[in-house]
Design a protein around this motif. Structure first.
Motif, PDB file in Angstrom:
ATOM      1  N   PRO A 135      49.786 -36.303  45.479  1.00 50.85           N
ATOM      2  CA  PRO A 135      50.330 -36.625  46.684  1.00 50.85           C
ATOM      3  C   PRO A 135      52.017 -37.420  45.364  1.00 50.85           C
ATOM      4  N   VAL A 138      54.428 -35.074  45.212  1.00 55.76           N
ATOM      5  CA  VAL A 138      55.572 -34.584  46.059  1.00 55.76           C
ATOM      6  C   VAL A 138      56.225 -35.552  46.065  1.00 55.76           C
ATOM      7  N   ALA A 340      47.573 -26.849  49.679  1.00 54.47           N
ATOM      8  CA  ALA A 340      48.031 -28.224  49.624  1.00 54.47           C
ATOM      9  C   ALA A 340      49.554 -28.662  49.602  1.00 54.47           C
ATOM     10  N   TYR A 343      51.361 -28.662  52.407  1.00 54.28           N
ATOM     11  CA  TYR A 343      50.402 -29.445  53.956  1.00 54.28           C
ATOM     12  C   TYR A 343      51.633 -30.380  53.352  1.00 54.28           C
ATOM     13  N   TYR A 344      51.574 -31.042  51.939  1.00 55.45           N
ATOM     14  CA  TYR A 344      52.121 -32.478  51.883  1.00 55.45           C
ATOM     15  C   TYR A 344      53.177 -32.097  51.584  1.00 55.45           C
ATOM     16  N   GLU A 348      55.418 -35.144  54.422  1.00 53.29           N
ATOM     17  CA  GLU A 348      55.785 -36.259  54.117  1.00 53.29           C
ATOM     18  C   GLU A 348      54.125 -36.998  53.529  1.00 53.29           C
ATOM     19  N   ILE A 349      53.173 -36.076  52.736  1.00 53.19           N
ATOM     20  CA  ILE A 349      52.293 -36.945  52.308  1.00 53.19           C
ATOM     21  C   ILE A 349      52.517 -37.544  51.056  1.00 53.19           C
TER      22      ILE A 349
END
Length: 351
Positions: A135, A138, A340, A343-344, A348-349
């Motif tokens: 994360p 990200v 992953a 999805y992140y 916005e993980i």
């Protein structure tokens, strides 16, 4: 006539054969990089708290730009991409591609630092895999873009300092600082790398204790009130609390301890170098332990947290457990990491 000796008048040709595994690794890495560029480059303006800010700055160049507090290196980079005719999607794509370029630089220098002479593509793929499932990465790609671009250059610069490669330290550090001025916070702590391991561990204990007890905050408030006011008012917001973040501190010190704790699982020829590189990570946490009680204190930890992926990658590819360093398994993990990352980014993980 000896079949291994060329006949008179014949010339030996150097083999240009490239192993199939190498070709596969390169193609896979290119595919993963292109996927990331597409995902981040085409993201909605609503994804990422700073996305619209960067997009607005880029589009503002059409009207002649204006005054900005952004660092000169980043301004020049943005201007160059604008002059090349890039649109917003192209701009966002190019910034992510450049971030992957910093991953390439940092992994190459770390690979050399470890003394490894082969298997670089496997190490690079493992590092990218761990970054894609992080994360923090990200956050670096859709929010703290300038600091994200600078983060792994700081890691590479500090590795150079530890190896006493002064020119590389200065050049990489200057480049990082031109992209995000906060890079200087980490570079000024570089002399800690000249100390012995025992003293470095003592510094880690003192820094951690001073932070979680609130002593560092009280000391700055008493001794340097101007700095205290700056930290407590910079980007102040009602949606993010200031003060001591024990969760961040514990999380950060955990990664410093991990290479020492798991050292027996690392092959002997790489064990000491990986433990020594933990000192570079420690240096990158010291600004947080000093002033990480203001708003958005996780930003002080971004470079250190990103470097964790490289250190973990080194521990995996040099593990004594054959399964963990299996190239096929690591390639499969790299493919899964794209899911992953998708999805992140879209959800916005962040940390």
């Amino acid at each position: 006539m000896n079949a291994n000796v060329p006949e008179y008048g014949m010339t030996q040709r150097r083999s240009t054969y490239v192993p199939a595994a190498t070709t596969l690794s390169v193609l896979l890495l290119l595919a993963v990089a292109l996927f990331g560029c597409w995902l981040v480059g085409t993201r909605s303006p609503d994804i990422g708290t700073d996305t619209q800010t960067y997009a607005g700055f880029f589009e503002g160049l059409n009207s002649g730009g204006g005054e900005t507090r952004l660092e000169p290196g980043f301004v020049w980079l943005t201007w160059a991409l604008w002059k090349l005719g890039f649109g917003i999607i192209g701009y966002q794509t190019a910034l992510f591609a450049l971030m992957l370029g910093t991953v390439l630089i940092a992994t190459r220098r770390y690979h050399d630092y470890l003394g490894d002479t082969r298997g670089y593509l496997t190490f690079l793929g493992t590092a990218v895999m761990l970054l894609y499932v992080s994360p923090m990465f990200v956050n670096a790609t859709i929010n703290a873009v300038r600091q994200g671009l600078a983060a792994l250059l700081v890691f590479a610069s500090l590795l150079s300092f530890q190896r006493k490669q002064w020119l590389a330290f200065v050049l990489l550090g200057a480049t990082a600082s031109s992209l995000h001025l906060s890079s200087l916070l980490y570079l000024v702590f570089a002399p800690v790398l000249l100390f012995g391991t025992k003293l470095q561990r003592l510094i880690a204990v003192i820094a951690f204790g001073a932070y979680v007890s609130g002593v560092s905050m009280m000391a700055i408030r008493a001794l340097v009130p101007a700095l205290y006011d700056l930290v407590m008012t910079y980007t102040a917001t009602q949606y993010y609390r200031a003060g001591v973040r024990i969760d961040f501190a514990v999380f950060s010190i955990f990664w410093y301890m991990l290479p020492y704790t798991l050292a027996p699982l690392v092959r002997a020829e790489y064990r000491e170098k990986i433990k020594e590189s933990a000192a570079v990570y420690l240096v990158m946490t010291l600004p947080f332990f000093a002033v990480g009680w203001g708003y958005f204190s996780n930003r002080y930890l971004l470079p250190a947290w990103l470097s964790v992926s490289l250190i973990l990658a080194a521990m995996l590819v040099h593990s004594r457990l054959a399964l963990l360093r299996n190239p096929l398994l690591l390639r499969f993990g790299l493919i899964l990491s794209c899911a992953a990352f998708y999805y992140y980014v879209n959800n916005e993980i962040l940390i």
